[in-house]
Design a protein around this motif. Structure first.
Motif, mmCIF file in Angstrom:
data_model
loop_
_atom_site.group_PDB
_atom_site.id
_atom_site.type_symbol
_atom_site.label_atom_id
_atom_site.label_comp_id
_atom_site.label_asym_id
_atom_site.label_seq_id
_atom_site.Cartn_x
_atom_site.Cartn_y
_atom_site.Cartn_z
ATOM 1 N N CYS A 190 0.942 -1.140 -0.062
ATOM 2 C CA CYS A 190 -0.012 -0.042 -0.031
ATOM 3 C C CYS A 190 0.844 1.185 0.023
ATOM 4 O O CYS A 190 0.487 2.410 0.494
ATOM 5 N N GLN A 191 2.014 1.084 -0.381
ATOM 6 C CA GLN A 191 2.959 2.283 -0.698
ATOM 7 C C GLN A 191 3.630 2.819 0.394
ATOM 8 O O GLN A 191 4.640 2.576 1.135
ATOM 9 N N VAL A 192 2.817 3.723 1.008
ATOM 10 C CA VAL A 192 3.381 4.934 1.928
ATOM 11 C C VAL A 192 2.231 4.707 3.329
ATOM 12 O O VAL A 192 1.027 5.117 2.889
ATOM 13 N N LEU A 193 2.755 4.573 4.347
ATOM 14 C CA LEU A 193 1.900 4.529 5.484
ATOM 15 C C LEU A 193 1.211 5.982 5.942
ATOM 16 O O LEU A 193 1.947 6.841 5.902
ATOM 17 N N ASN A 194 -0.159 5.801 5.948
ATOM 18 C CA ASN A 194 -0.910 7.132 6.609
ATOM 19 C C ASN A 194 -1.528 6.566 7.520
ATOM 20 O O ASN A 194 -1.784 5.500 7.944
ATOM 21 N N ASP A 195 -2.505 7.864 8.405
ATOM 22 C CA ASP A 195 -3.423 7.394 9.435
ATOM 23 C C ASP A 195 -4.170 6.279 8.965
ATOM 24 O O ASP A 195 -4.681 5.465 9.853
ATOM 25 N N HIS A 196 -4.987 6.402 7.754
ATOM 26 C CA HIS A 196 -5.974 5.423 7.359
ATOM 27 C C HIS A 196 -5.625 4.205 7.270
ATOM 28 O O HIS A 196 -6.157 3.149 7.867
ATOM 29 N N THR A 197 -4.369 3.937 6.460
ATOM 30 C CA THR A 197 -3.948 2.596 6.295
ATOM 31 C C THR A 197 -3.287 1.841 7.519
ATOM 32 O O THR A 197 -3.528 0.654 7.858
ATOM 33 N N GLN A 198 -2.826 2.717 8.343
ATOM 34 C CA GLN A 198 -2.052 2.293 9.695
ATOM 35 C C GLN A 198 -3.565 1.728 10.559
ATOM 36 O O GLN A 198 -3.293 0.786 11.189
ATOM 37 N N SER A 199 -4.554 2.711 10.575
ATOM 38 C CA SER A 199 -5.664 2.382 11.242
ATOM 39 C C SER A 199 -6.347 0.813 11.003
ATOM 40 O O SER A 199 -6.829 0.072 11.751
ATOM 41 N N LEU A 200 -6.001 0.504 9.642
ATOM 42 C CA LEU A 200 -6.567 -0.838 9.093
ATOM 43 C C LEU A 200 -5.700 -1.956 9.277
ATOM 44 O O LEU A 200 -5.668 -3.045 8.942
ATOM 45 N N GLY A 201 -4.476 -1.855 9.888
ATOM 46 C CA GLY A 201 -3.389 -2.664 10.037
ATOM 47 C C GLY A 201 -1.996 -2.788 9.397
ATOM 48 O O GLY A 201 -1.414 -3.425 9.529
ATOM 49 N N ALA A 202 -1.860 -1.673 8.200
ATOM 50 C CA ALA A 202 -0.708 -1.779 7.546
ATOM 51 C C ALA A 202 0.439 -1.422 8.438
ATOM 52 O O ALA A 202 0.383 -1.015 9.448
ATOM 53 N N PHE A 203 1.598 -1.978 8.196
ATOM 54 C CA PHE A 203 2.983 -1.745 8.791
ATOM 55 C C PHE A 203 3.924 -1.571 7.711
ATOM 56 O O PHE A 203 3.787 -1.537 6.613
ATOM 57 N N GLU A 204 5.187 -1.294 8.339
ATOM 58 C CA GLU A 204 6.219 -0.728 7.181
ATOM 59 C C GLU A 204 7.297 -1.813 7.216
ATOM 60 O O GLU A 204 7.649 -2.412 8.215
ATOM 61 N N LEU A 205 7.769 -1.962 5.934
ATOM 62 C CA LEU A 205 9.198 -2.569 5.763
ATOM 63 C C LEU A 205 10.179 -1.783 5.157
ATOM 64 O O LEU A 205 10.029 -0.694 4.508
ATOM 65 N N PRO A 206 11.418 -2.030 5.634
ATOM 66 C CA PRO A 206 12.579 -1.250 4.909
ATOM 67 C C PRO A 206 12.504 -1.681 3.584
ATOM 68 O O PRO A 206 12.350 -2.799 3.094
ATOM 69 N N ARG A 207 13.036 -0.736 2.629
ATOM 70 C CA ARG A 207 13.213 -0.983 1.173
ATOM 71 C C ARG A 207 13.839 -2.215 0.861
ATOM 72 O O ARG A 207 13.201 -3.047 -0.113
ATOM 73 N N GLU A 208 14.824 -2.676 1.657
ATOM 74 C CA GLU A 208 15.528 -3.908 1.414
ATOM 75 C C GLU A 208 14.887 -5.074 1.366
ATOM 76 O O GLU A 208 14.703 -5.844 0.538
ATOM 77 N N GLU A 209 14.151 -4.990 2.816
ATOM 78 C CA GLU A 209 13.112 -6.128 2.920
ATOM 79 C C GLU A 209 12.035 -6.316 1.770
ATOM 80 O O GLU A 209 11.510 -7.357 1.360
ATOM 81 N N PHE A 210 11.488 -5.031 1.622
ATOM 82 C CA PHE A 210 10.499 -5.113 0.607
ATOM 83 C C PHE A 210 10.920 -5.656 -0.656
ATOM 84 O O PHE A 210 10.190 -6.285 -1.441
#
Length: 240
Positions: A190-210
């Motif tokens: 989902c590209q970049v974390l924002n308040d909406h996607t974070q509220s839905l359960g999105a999380f971040e990966l470093p570029r290397e891991e992604f």
């Protein structure tokens, strides 16, 4: 301070490495080129996507960190589950992709949207070739929400979502995660974390891991009938 940004060669489909993207603005990688099916799919297969505003050239991005959903662990909020039990929205796959794309654009003003007519036409061309897919949410035969994105093996690159009624896009994501993992889907970008996607359960990966995950998952086929036009049934475990 001057920055160097690659201009894409109109004669080739090559992109610079995602690891060459700028830190500020985060992920800006290149400009120019076109929105042909071949170029777009080359971009998505390398963790790159287009995003640009009115009056700007085509800009290509690969931000770090990268926001994702894991369909295997995704769980809707209790309030969303309760809402769906009460309202019983219907859901489908690829029954109204062009309408979903147009609705996603219509939710923003002409000055705000990145989904210009050229961008919408490009994703509709991808859809016509079985590369762009949508989830639709219906109430009394009216399209009230949904999402769309690009399939890259066992990775789904989510692009945009919309809601005309309460919780419609959240329910679209919930049902899609269940459906996608049933057919072997492993990750939703989902590209970049924002308040909406974070509220839905999105999380971040470093570029290397992604990128490591992308390079692996793009080689793996998704179940053949995953994106056939169809109606989705409620997840069995959520109906008990």
């Amino acid at each position: 301070m001057a920055i160097y940004l690659t201009e894409l060669d109109s004669e080739t489909l090559s992109f610079p490495s995602p690891f060459e993207a700028l830190d500020d603005p985060n992920g800006l990688l290149a400009f120019g080129g076109d929105l042909s099916v071949a170029r777009l799919m080359t971009a998505y297969h390398n963790g790159i996507f287009p995003w640009y505003g009115p009056g700007e050239p085509i800009l290509w991005w690969s931000p770090s960190p990268r926001a994702v959903f894991d369909p295997k662990t995704f769980k809707p909020a209790r309030s969303v589950k309760k809402y769906q039990r009460k309202h019983q929205y219907q859901l489908s796959i690829n029954l109204a992709t062009e309408q979903v794309i147009d609705h996603c654009a219509a939710m923003r003003t002409a000055e705000e949207t990145w989904l210009s007519e050229d961008m919408r036409d490009a994703y509709k061309q991808l859809a016509a070739q079985g590369l762009c897919h949508s989830v639709e949410v219906w109430q009394e035969n009216q399209l009230i929400g949904g999402l769309y994105g690009i399939s890259v093996g066992q990775l789904f690159c989510g692009e945009s979502m919309f809601s005309l009624k309460s919780n419609a896009s959240k329910i679209a994501l919930w049902y899609f995660c269940h459906h996608f993992r049933q057919y072997g889907g492993q990750l939703i970008d989902c590209q970049v974390l924002n308040d909406h996607t974070q509220s839905l359960g999105a999380f971040e990966l470093p570029r290397e891991e992604f990128v490591k995950s992308l390079l692996s998952l793009r080689q793996e086929a998704i179940g053949k009938s995953c994106f056939q036009p169809q109606w989705l049934l409620s997840p069995v475990e959520e109906q008990q």
